[in-house]
Motif scaffolding. Structure first.
Motif, PDB file in Angstrom:
ATOM      1  N   ASP A  76       0.967  -1.261   0.158  1.00  7.19           N
ATOM      2  CA  ASP A  76      -0.002  -0.169  -0.055  1.00  7.19           C
ATOM      3  C   ASP A  76       0.898   1.500  -0.074  1.00  7.19           C
ATOM      4  O   ASP A  76       2.015   1.122   0.541  1.00  7.19           O
ATOM      5  N   ASP A  77       0.178   2.281  -0.437  1.00  5.48           N
ATOM      6  CA  ASP A  77       0.986   3.673  -0.544  1.00  5.48           C
ATOM      7  C   ASP A  77       2.485   3.689  -1.102  1.00  5.48           C
ATOM      8  O   ASP A  77       3.383   4.212  -0.615  1.00  5.48           O
ATOM      9  N   GLU A 133      -4.032   4.546  -6.565  1.00  8.48           N
ATOM     10  CA  GLU A 133      -4.906   5.047  -5.757  1.00  8.48           C
ATOM     11  C   GLU A 133      -5.153   6.375  -6.114  1.00  8.48           C
ATOM     12  O   GLU A 133      -4.504   7.329  -6.426  1.00  8.48           O
TER      13      GLU A 133
HETATM   14 MG    MG Z   1      -3.387   3.160   0.116  1.00 13.51          MG
END
Ligand code: MG
Ligand code: C2E
Ligand code: MG
Ligand code: MG
Length: 283
Positions: A188-189, A245
């Motif tokens: 994530d990220d 995202e």
């Molecule tokens: Mg994220």
């Protein structure tokens, strides 16, 4: 220079003690109240999962959802995870909360995938480092899968780069075990952490989620564009799936598709919504 800085800090510290201590006390008691309320939230079913749809950029198909926790507070209304996840992590409450989220998300995935002629969709669940630190995570995931009848390939686990740096823990072993079961792992990220790129090949990572901060300034900002292209090319050459995202505009979505990003998530395509609303999207 260092001495000067030190004495300046001391002087500032001395002044600050008197000035800030009542405020700190107020902060600490607000924190304690939040902690107490959060404990009740877990017991009193005030937590809910919202689901944000994820789409395949080439086909336009809805391919899954990310489960995002919300706190339906009796007085404050829906509280954002940005406000309560950090407290949950510090207190360790994230452990039962995370287990609850895994169970609910798996249950939802079963509902979605058991519909007649349903295309398979995945549910993605965010994990915190504290959940790995218990040494019980694999067991918790297995329990969520088996008690709901969720197939491992319907579940994706989202972790952040910081987790991969933690040398003391069993993270790598747990991820290997989970991947062997057929659960997929997403970073994530991606691009905002401090991990070395070599971690990508030392851990079973299947998906890179390109952080919103890189997507935000597309297509106008040339440097963001180059960074996203580089991430997509890196991911593709390692046979990973790429998810962007925070896609908010048509131009962003078109550009991401053109440079070979597989999937997208964002307000343009769908906000996080309660489970019944997500099911309406499934048709
Ligand atoms: Mg994220
Ligand atoms: P995340 O995992 O990176 O989740 C994506 C966040 O970006 C979500 O915020 C989502 O609502 C938001 N977002 C999605 N599309 C857009 C967009 O187009 N524009 C903008 N501006 N924002 C967008 P949310 O739901 O507030 O969650 C924040 C963070 O809280 C998550 O970031 C995740 O780190 C954490 N979190 C949420 N649920 C859980 C959970 O069940 N467990 C754990 N450990 N953390 C969670
Ligand atoms: Mg996430
Ligand atoms: Mg994020």
């Amino acid at each position: 220079h260092a001495d000067a800085a030190l004495s300046e800090a001391k002087a500032r510290g001395r002044n600050n003690v008197r000035f800030y201590s009542p405020q700190l006390t107020a902060q600490a008691s607000a924190r304690l109240a939040l902690e107490t309320e959060l404990r009740q939230a877990v017991d009193q079913d005030q937590l809910v999962l919202h689901f944000q749809p994820k789409f395949d950029l080439a086909s336009g198909d809805l391919v899954g959802a990310e489960a995002l926790m919300r706190w339906n507070h009796p007085a404050r209304g829906m509280v954002s995870p940005v406000q309560f996840i950090p407290v949950a992590e510090e207190t360790g409450l994230i452990v039962p909360m995370g287990a609850w989220a895994l169970h609910q998300a798996c249950r939802a995935a079963v509902t979605w995938n058991q519909r007649p002629a349903a295309r398979q969709v995945k549910v993605a669940v965010n994990l915190s480092a504290r959940q790995f630190a218990t040494g019980q995570l694999v067991e918790t995931v297995c329990e969520a899968l088996s008690s709901t009848g969720c197939l491992p390939q319907w579940l994706e686990l989202e972790i952040t780069e910081s987790l991969l740096i933690d040398k003391r823990s069993n993270v790598r072993e747990d991820l290997e075990t989970l991947a062997a079961l057929g659960v997929t792992i997403a970073l994530d990220d991606f691009g905002t952490g401090y991990s070395a790129l070599s971690y990508l090949t030392h851990f079973p990572v299947h998906t890179l989620k390109i952080d919103r901060s890189f997507v935000k300034d597309l297509p106008g900002d040339r440097q963001s564009g180059e960074l996203v292209k580089a991430i997509v090319s890196l991911g593709r050459s390692l046979n990973m799936e790429l998810v962007a995202e925070g896609v908010e505009t048509d131009e962003q979505s078109r550009l991401l598709a053109a440079i070979g990003c597989h999937m997208a998530q964002g307000f343009l395509l769908g906000r996080p919504v309660p489970q019944d609303q997500f099911e309406a999207l499934l048709g």
